[in-house]
Design an enzyme around this catalytic site. Structure first.
Site, PDB file in Angstrom:
ATOM      1  N   THR A 139      35.731 -27.695 -30.427  1.00 14.63           N
ATOM      2  CA  THR A 139      35.430 -29.100 -30.425  1.00 14.63           C
ATOM      3  C   THR A 139      36.888 -29.859 -29.804  1.00 14.63           C
ATOM      4  O   THR A 139      37.970 -29.354 -29.999  1.00 14.63           O
ATOM      5  CB  THR A 139      35.623 -29.747 -31.856  1.00 14.63           C
ATOM      6  OG1 THR A 139      35.486 -31.213 -31.591  1.00 14.63           O
ATOM      7  CG2 THR A 139      36.247 -29.194 -32.804  1.00 14.63           C
ATOM      8  N   ASP A 140      36.662 -30.807 -29.395  1.00 17.42           N
ATOM      9  CA  ASP A 140      37.649 -31.610 -28.652  1.00 17.42           C
ATOM     10  C   ASP A 140      38.336 -32.368 -29.733  1.00 17.42           C
ATOM     11  O   ASP A 140      39.715 -32.874 -29.443  1.00 17.42           O
ATOM     12  CB  ASP A 140      37.060 -32.921 -27.646  1.00 17.42           C
ATOM     13  CG  ASP A 140      36.150 -33.874 -28.345  1.00 17.42           C
ATOM     14  OD1 ASP A 140      35.712 -33.345 -29.476  1.00 17.42           O
ATOM     15  OD2 ASP A 140      35.724 -34.645 -27.739  1.00 17.42           O
ATOM     16  N   GLU A 141      37.923 -32.385 -30.915  1.00 14.45           N
ATOM     17  CA  GLU A 141      38.661 -32.846 -32.110  1.00 14.45           C
ATOM     18  C   GLU A 141      39.849 -32.342 -32.615  1.00 14.45           C
ATOM     19  O   GLU A 141      40.856 -32.611 -33.163  1.00 14.45           O
ATOM     20  CB  GLU A 141      37.736 -33.072 -33.394  1.00 14.45           C
ATOM     21  CG  GLU A 141      36.502 -33.681 -33.137  1.00 14.45           C
ATOM     22  CD  GLU A 141      35.845 -34.296 -34.403  1.00 14.45           C
ATOM     23  OE1 GLU A 141      36.272 -34.314 -35.470  1.00 14.45           O
ATOM     24  OE2 GLU A 141      34.485 -34.340 -34.143  1.00 14.45           O
ATOM     25  N   TYR A 164      38.179 -31.027 -41.049  1.00 17.76           N
ATOM     26  CA  TYR A 164      37.222 -30.401 -40.150  1.00 17.76           C
ATOM     27  C   TYR A 164      37.995 -29.874 -38.876  1.00 17.76           C
ATOM     28  O   TYR A 164      38.110 -28.730 -38.418  1.00 17.76           O
ATOM     29  CB  TYR A 164      36.040 -31.376 -39.756  1.00 17.76           C
ATOM     30  CG  TYR A 164      35.281 -30.858 -38.530  1.00 17.76           C
ATOM     31  CD1 TYR A 164      34.393 -29.692 -38.541  1.00 17.76           C
ATOM     32  CD2 TYR A 164      35.419 -31.554 -37.393  1.00 17.76           C
ATOM     33  CE1 TYR A 164      33.936 -29.327 -37.369  1.00 17.76           C
ATOM     34  CE2 TYR A 164      34.754 -31.040 -36.303  1.00 17.76           C
ATOM     35  CZ  TYR A 164      33.945 -29.874 -36.217  1.00 17.76           C
ATOM     36  OH  TYR A 164      33.408 -29.452 -35.245  1.00 17.76           O
ATOM     37  N   LYS A 168      38.924 -26.016 -37.468  1.00 14.08           N
ATOM     38  CA  LYS A 168      38.371 -25.696 -36.286  1.00 14.08           C
ATOM     39  C   LYS A 168      39.667 -25.199 -35.447  1.00 14.08           C
ATOM     40  O   LYS A 168      39.618 -24.423 -34.437  1.00 14.08           O
ATOM     41  CB  LYS A 168      37.747 -26.923 -35.334  1.00 14.08           C
ATOM     42  CG  LYS A 168      36.426 -27.053 -35.856  1.00 14.08           C
ATOM     43  CD  LYS A 168      35.096 -25.957 -35.914  1.00 14.08           C
ATOM     44  CE  LYS A 168      34.733 -25.836 -34.550  1.00 14.08           C
ATOM     45  NZ  LYS A 168      33.728 -24.414 -34.636  1.00 14.08           N
ATOM     46  N   GLY A 315      41.019 -41.853 -41.937  1.00  9.55           N
ATOM     47  CA  GLY A 315      41.874 -41.081 -40.788  1.00  9.55           C
ATOM     48  C   GLY A 315      41.133 -41.069 -39.626  1.00  9.55           C
ATOM     49  O   GLY A 315      41.037 -40.092 -38.690  1.00  9.55           O
TER      50      GLY A 315
HETATM   51  N1  LIG Z   1      27.815 -31.310 -32.780  1.00 10.92           N
HETATM   52  C1  LIG Z   1      28.762 -31.578 -32.054  1.00 10.92           C
HETATM   53  O1  LIG Z   1      28.557 -32.974 -31.323  1.00 10.92           O
HETATM   54  C2  LIG Z   1      29.762 -30.746 -31.639  1.00 10.92           C
HETATM   55  C3  LIG Z   1      30.634 -31.024 -30.848  1.00 10.92           C
HETATM   56  C4  LIG Z   1      31.871 -30.139 -30.717  1.00 10.92           C
HETATM   57  C5  LIG Z   1      31.859 -28.753 -31.383  1.00 10.92           C
HETATM   58  N2  LIG Z   1      30.853 -28.486 -32.343  1.00 10.92           N
HETATM   59  C6  LIG Z   1      30.970 -27.174 -32.948  1.00 10.92           C
HETATM   60  O2  LIG Z   1      29.762 -26.381 -32.257  1.00 10.92           O
HETATM   61  C7  LIG Z   1      29.260 -25.575 -33.691  1.00 10.92           C
HETATM   62  C8  LIG Z   1      27.916 -25.799 -33.581  1.00 10.92           C
HETATM   63  O3  LIG Z   1      27.619 -27.194 -34.167  1.00 10.92           O
HETATM   64  P1  LIG Z   1      26.238 -27.978 -34.696  1.00 10.92           P
HETATM   65  O4  LIG Z   1      26.394 -29.564 -34.630  1.00 10.92           O
HETATM   66  O5  LIG Z   1      25.226 -27.280 -34.028  1.00 10.92           O
HETATM   67  O6  LIG Z   1      26.539 -27.853 -36.290  1.00 10.92           O
HETATM   68  P2  LIG Z   1      25.391 -27.752 -37.615  1.00 10.92           P
HETATM   69  O7  LIG Z   1      26.088 -28.009 -38.601  1.00 10.92           O
HETATM   70  O8  LIG Z   1      24.110 -28.318 -36.976  1.00 10.92           O
HETATM   71  O9  LIG Z   1      25.071 -25.955 -37.445  1.00 10.92           O
HETATM   72  C9  LIG Z   1      25.783 -25.250 -38.240  1.00 10.92           C
HETATM   73  C10 LIG Z   1      24.965 -23.833 -38.483  1.00 10.92           C
HETATM   74  O10 LIG Z   1      25.789 -22.913 -38.953  1.00 10.92           O
HETATM   75  C11 LIG Z   1      25.325 -22.248 -40.123  1.00 10.92           C
HETATM   76  N3  LIG Z   1      26.229 -21.837 -41.126  1.00 10.92           N
HETATM   77  C12 LIG Z   1      27.154 -22.668 -41.758  1.00 10.92           C
HETATM   78  N4  LIG Z   1      27.895 -21.998 -42.256  1.00 10.92           N
HETATM   79  C13 LIG Z   1      27.532 -20.436 -42.094  1.00 10.92           C
HETATM   80  C14 LIG Z   1      28.252 -19.326 -42.461  1.00 10.92           C
HETATM   81  N5  LIG Z   1      29.289 -19.316 -43.467  1.00 10.92           N
HETATM   82  N6  LIG Z   1      27.329 -18.263 -42.017  1.00 10.92           N
HETATM   83  C15 LIG Z   1      26.512 -18.247 -41.282  1.00 10.92           C
HETATM   84  N7  LIG Z   1      25.906 -19.563 -40.894  1.00 10.92           N
HETATM   85  C16 LIG Z   1      26.639 -20.682 -41.424  1.00 10.92           C
HETATM   86  C17 LIG Z   1      24.415 -23.387 -40.809  1.00 10.92           C
HETATM   87  O11 LIG Z   1      23.538 -22.953 -41.303  1.00 10.92           O
HETATM   88  C18 LIG Z   1      23.946 -24.092 -39.466  1.00 10.92           C
HETATM   89  O12 LIG Z   1      22.767 -23.436 -38.881  1.00 10.92           O
HETATM   90  C19 LIG Z   1      30.155 -25.708 -34.532  1.00 10.92           C
HETATM   91  O13 LIG Z   1      31.112 -24.979 -34.713  1.00 10.92           O
HETATM   92  C20 LIG Z   1      31.096 -27.349 -34.237  1.00 10.92           C
HETATM   93  O14 LIG Z   1      32.231 -27.416 -34.629  1.00 10.92           O
HETATM   94  C21 LIG Z   1      29.878 -29.531 -32.464  1.00 10.92           C
END
Ligand SMILES: NC(=O)c1ccc[n+]([C@@H]2O[C@H](COP(=O)([O-])OP(=O)(O)OC[C@H]3O[C@@H](n4cnc5c(N)ncnc54)[C@H](O)[C@@H]3O)[C@@H](O)[C@H]2O)c1
Length: 376
Positions: A139-141, A164, A168, A315
């Site tokens: 993530t950009d965060e 968070y 990451k 924060g």
């Molecule tokens: N949504 C955004 O805007 C965004 C932006 C930047 C980066 N990301 C990154 O992209 C990825 C996906 O994000 P998202 O928004 O789809 O998240 P989400 O929370 O919708 O989905 C996460 C998924 O991971 C599964 N999960 C969680 N813990 C687990 C574990 N221990 N073992 C197996 N499965 C597990 C959950 O059941 C869920 O299906 C993440 O790594 C997040 O950090 C998301």
């Protein structure tokens, strides 16, 4: 090619699974997901009928489960979406974020290293099968917060501010370490805020849509001036696909939408767009949940009076903005969806898929929702 897609029942992971199945014929996908509150089989129920997809319910931290997958399937690519992903939850309970996001990532890397290595080179470094790669979805965060100007590039120092983003960042560093120490073929992608179908309604855009349909207040943190760079989820999936198949091993790629918006402007845009869509398409009004003392067809309540400013997130990073010129120059990727179009597609999807919203917001989420927003 055989992909292990972790977190494939969550928002971006499920969209990626659908994207792969829709665009690559010769493909096998194993989805590994522990189905936390954020992961739902209903999100991929149609995809599960496809013989090219295998679903495994399990935890990325569980080495037996992950090893078992590698034993049964000759995995080429690991794409790790699995994570605890909600900043507010990380402020409430950081530990699960560190466990899943950092230790889970390390466990996946260990399994991939074990199953992909073929021996050692003259310098003692492991050698690997051809055609394998581990991609960490980050993530950009991890870059922290920007002032009014400037952009995050791949060389911006890492400066996470929330539990968070710190988790990451830890994951990114362990991926980088496996790339350097064991010469594993890895990539990291760092993307901005995604939006689109199947987004769990605790995040800003789907939460606002949900609350409007329920006639609830629309909570906006602080003064609403925080800026995020919004990226339509399908554009993100295309970027990940490009990096898996063509990204230079060891490189980090930033993925952004060229689309900075203040939170308050997003909320106002959703209000006006939804109102217009419900005016032009009365059939969508069935999605309105029924507000006490109000005729179902009356949509006059959908206006900016619903907005309520709530105590700012601890924060709260002020601004994120990505410079995606590296992925554009090297891999020819560019965001294709204009925000004005993407938000209409997204709202339409939610109006047409209230069953999904009802399904995923039953259970644990309700308790959490009350705890976080009920008292405001
Ligand atoms: N949504 C955004 O805007 C965004 C932006 C930047 C980066 N990301 C990154 O992209 C990825 C996906 O994000 P998202 O928004 O789809 O998240 P989400 O929370 O919708 O989905 C996460 C998924 O991971 C599964 N999960 C969680 N813990 C687990 C574990 N221990 N073992 C197996 N499965 C597990 C959950 O059941 C869920 O299906 C993440 O790594 C997040 O950090 C998301």
């Amino acid at each position: 090619m055989i992909y292990l897609v972790t977190g494939g029942a969550g928002f971006i992971g499920a969209n990626f699974v659908k994207y792969l199945l829709g665009t690559h014929r010769e493909i096998q996908i194993v989805v590994l997901d522990s189905l936390t509150y954020a992961g739902n089989l209903g999100t991929i129920k149609e995809d599960l009928k496809d013989a090219r997809l295998t679903f495994v319910k399990g935890d990325i931290k569980d080495s037996k489960v992950v090893d078992g997958i590698f034993d049964r399937h000759p995995i080429n690519f690991v794409v790790n979406f699995a994570a605890e992903s909600h900043v507010d939850r990380s402020i409430e309970n950081p530990q699960v974020f560190l466990e899943t996001n950092i230790l889970g990532t390390q466990n996946l890397l260990d399994a991939a290293k074990k199953h992909w290595s073929t021996g050692k080179d003259d310098h003692g470094y492991p050698t690997y099968k051809a055609g394998v790669k581990y991609l960490q979805v980050s993530t950009d965060e991890v870059y922290g917060s920007l002032g009014a100007t400037g952009y995050f590039t791949e060389t911006t120092p890492l400066d996470p501010r929330s539990p968070y983003s710190a988790s990451k960042t830890g994951a990114d560093l362990i991926v980088k370490a496996y790339g350097e120490t064991y010469k594993m073929p890895v990539n990291i992608t760092r993307c901005s805020n995604n939006y689109g179908p199947y987004h769990f309604p605790e995040k800003l855009i789907p939460l606002i849509i949900k609350n409007i349909l329920e006639g609830k207040k629309l909570p906006v943190y602080g003064d609403g001036s925080n800026v995020r760079d919004w990226l339509y989820v399908e554009d993100h999936c295309k970027a990940i696909d490009a990096v898996v198949l063509r990204g230079t091993v060891g490189e980090v790629y930033n993925v952004g939408g060229h689309n900075e918006k203040k939170n308050i402007d997003i909320v106002k845009l959703i209000i006006s767009t939804m109102r217009q869509m419900l005016e032009e398409h009365p059939e969508y009004r069935t999605a309105i949940k029924g507000i006490a003392g109000q005729a179902r067809n009356d949509i006059s309540y959908i206006n900016e009076d619903l907005i309520t400013y709530v105590t700012d997130r601890l924060g709260h990073d002020q601004r994120y903005a990505i410079d995606p010129s590296k992925i554009t120059a090297e891999l020819g990727w560019e965001p294709e969806t204009k925000f004005e179009d993407g938000i209409v597609k997204t709202i339409r999807w939610y109006l047409e898929n209230q069953d999904w919203v009802d399904e995923v917001t039953s259970g644990d989420y309700q308790k959490y929702y009350k705890q976080m927003y009920g008292k405001r």
